[in-house]
Enzyme design. Structure first.
Site, short mmCIF file in Angstrom:
data_model
loop_
_atom_site.label_atom_id
_atom_site.label_comp_id
_atom_site.label_asym_id
_atom_site.label_seq_id
_atom_site.Cartn_x
_atom_site.Cartn_y
_atom_site.Cartn_z
N GLN A 42 -169.33 -92.00 18.48
CA GLN A 42 -169.49 -91.11 19.53
C GLN A 42 -171.13 -90.57 19.54
O GLN A 42 -171.42 -90.23 20.60
CB GLN A 42 -168.54 -89.98 19.16
CG GLN A 42 -168.51 -88.66 20.38
CD GLN A 42 -167.39 -87.99 20.24
OE1 GLN A 42 -166.27 -88.36 20.58
NE2 GLN A 42 -167.65 -86.67 19.40
N GLU A 52 -173.64 -84.26 26.39
CA GLU A 52 -174.64 -83.60 25.38
C GLU A 52 -175.97 -83.90 25.71
O GLU A 52 -176.83 -83.40 24.82
CB GLU A 52 -173.95 -83.66 23.96
CG GLU A 52 -172.67 -83.34 23.93
CD GLU A 52 -172.08 -83.56 22.44
OE1 GLU A 52 -172.78 -84.11 21.63
OE2 GLU A 52 -171.04 -83.18 22.25
N ASP A 109 -165.72 -82.73 10.49
CA ASP A 109 -165.29 -81.74 11.61
C ASP A 109 -163.89 -81.93 11.96
O ASP A 109 -163.18 -80.92 11.73
CB ASP A 109 -166.16 -82.60 12.75
CG ASP A 109 -165.77 -82.05 14.12
OD1 ASP A 109 -165.46 -80.75 14.11
OD2 ASP A 109 -166.04 -82.44 15.26
N LYS A 146 -167.61 -75.04 14.22
CA LYS A 146 -167.52 -74.82 15.50
C LYS A 146 -166.84 -73.55 15.84
O LYS A 146 -165.41 -73.48 15.24
CB LYS A 146 -166.90 -75.75 16.27
CG LYS A 146 -167.67 -77.20 16.36
CD LYS A 146 -166.75 -78.56 16.72
CE LYS A 146 -167.68 -79.77 16.87
NZ LYS A 146 -166.84 -80.91 17.20
N LYS A 152 -176.35 -78.54 15.08
CA LYS A 152 -176.10 -79.53 15.97
C LYS A 152 -175.95 -79.18 17.46
O LYS A 152 -174.86 -78.45 17.68
CB LYS A 152 -174.97 -80.45 15.35
CG LYS A 152 -174.43 -81.55 16.25
CD LYS A 152 -172.91 -82.35 15.74
CE LYS A 152 -172.54 -83.40 16.88
NZ LYS A 152 -171.40 -83.74 16.11
#
EC number: 4.2.1.11
Length: 424
Positions: free
Chosen positions: A162, A204, A311, A336, A387
């Protein structure tokens, strides 16, 4: 003076043109805080749940229900509370929701209130958010993970992984690291153009060229680092977000772009081969979110040589992180805020990770806004890594620009993390 007197919620658009929640919290003395909530594209199965409207409006993605809940039930539950009592506010919302995954009120509704309350409390104190949350010890500027080539769920190309990222670990300051990243980004664009490849950017801000394999992507990034005048592995290291849950099928890791398929042991060997060949210092989601045996095998193989970030594995959830620590799965957590839904729980996850010797990486989502709260959180927690996308798109550069401001405010007391924030 710090009592919550009003909460206003509105539906705004994120960087992908989808609705999201923005919340204003107003206090008795006139102080004010605002926060906008991000949203992910590749989401973990164990994440807290967003509240969406359904129906035809915005393709079912509207958030008017979430806004109504903020101004209705949530406001009624926390009206009059002290904005400086963050944990009480968050616990009141968690109790009001009453579910394990925030599905009744929605993590987007709860997070907007939680973060806006923190901003309002910082406003009362006349402090920047990083200082209000982190106190006098908040002084570490994070090393950025800069996403410059996109694949997987973030791009329409054959690359299975990704994100391919650069980490300017060898630079003396955050501002110099940011300059380095920008120069490599532009060198990569020139290289892709020269090769006749697409230089449009993805969600992104990274490029999404038609490359078939991870090795091809890594090779072109290595060339770009050198073309920009930097040394791979010394000035600039590499990081991957494999997002392996996206291609984990029936116990196999199926790399369609590379026309390969591996079991967990074989895939961990494949990742080790990449680490041996390239200066890769961090791999995110190297195994699927519920492949705990695969995670342990990968950690045993690469721990001490490479940061292994969970994650989808941990989803910023202290309970899942505790299981990982106990069983020896991964050695770092991606943080996150919208995966868990409140600031208090987010800070608990970071604290647990750092106290256990795990690394922590403060992270954006693919659907972002101009809100730069995570930049302050990275400094507040001294986690040492952030990030937040590429060197393009204002929804990404907003975070970098906030870190530049914080660097200026910290002056000589600030410290750039460099490689020290990494778990390995």
């Amino acid at each position: 003076m710090t009592a919550i007197t009003d909460i206003i919620a509105r539906e705004i658009l994120d960087s992908r043109g989808n609705p999201t929640v923005e919340v204003d919290v107003l206090l008795e003395d006139g102080s004010f805080g605002r926060a906008a909530v991000p949203s992910g594209a590749s989401t973990g199965a164990h994440e807290a749940v967003e509240m969406r409207d359904g129906g035809e409006r915005y393709g079912g993605k509207g958030v008017l229900k979430a806004c109504d809940l903020v101004e209705g039930e949530i406001f009624e539950a926390i009206a009059g509370m002290d904005a400086e009592d963050q944990r009480r506010i968050d616990e009141a919302m968690i109790e009001l929701d009453g579910t394990a995954n925030k599905s009744r009120l929605g993590a987007n509704a709860m997070l907007g209130v939680s973060l806006a309350a923190a901003h309002a409390a910082a406003d009362v104190q006349g402090l920047p958010l990083y200082r209000y949350i982190g106190g006098m010890n908040a002084r570490v500027l994070p090393t950025p993970m800069m996403n410059i080539i996109n694949g997987g769920a973030h791009a329409d190309n054959p690359i299975d992984f990704q994100e391919f990222m650069i980490m300017p670990v060898g630079l003396p300051s955050f501002s110099e690291a940011l300059r380095c990243g920008a120069e490599v980004f532009h060198a990569l664009k020139s290289r892709l153009k020269a090769d006749g490849l697409n230089t449009n950017v993805g969600d992104e801000g990274g490029f999404a060229p038609h490359l078939r394999s991870a090795e091809q992507a890594l090779d072109v990034i290595m060339d770009a680092i050198e073309a920009a005048g930097y040394k791979p592995g010394e000035d600039v290291a590499l990081a991957l977000d494999v997002a392996s849950t996206e291609f984990y099928k029936d116990g196999q890791y199926v790399l369609e772009g590379a026309d390969e398929s591996h079991d967990a042991e074989g895939f961990s060997q494949y990742l080790e081969k990449l680490v041996n060949k390239y200066p890769i210092v961090s791999i995110e989601d190297g195994m699927a979110e519920d492949d705990w045996d695969g995670w342990r095998a990968l950690t045993q193989r690469l721990d001490g040589r490479c940061q292994l970030v969970g994650d989808d594995l941990f989803v910023t959830n202290p309970e899942r992180l505790a299981k990982g620590i106990e069983t020896g799965a991964a050695n770092a957590i991606l943080v996150k805020v919208n995966q868990i839904g409140t600031l208090s729980e987010t800070l608990d996850a970071v604290d647990m990770a750092l106290r256990s010797g795990y690394g922590a990486v403060m992270s954006h989502r693919s659907g972002e806004t101009e809100d730069a709260t995570i930049a302050d959180l990275a400094v507040a927690t001294n986690c040492g890594q952030i990030k937040t996308g590429s060197l393009a798109r204002s929804d990404r550069t907003a975070k970098y620009n906030q870190l530049l401001r914080i660097e200026s405010l910290l002056g000589e007391t600030g410290m750039f993390a460099g490689p020290s924030g990494l778990a390995s």
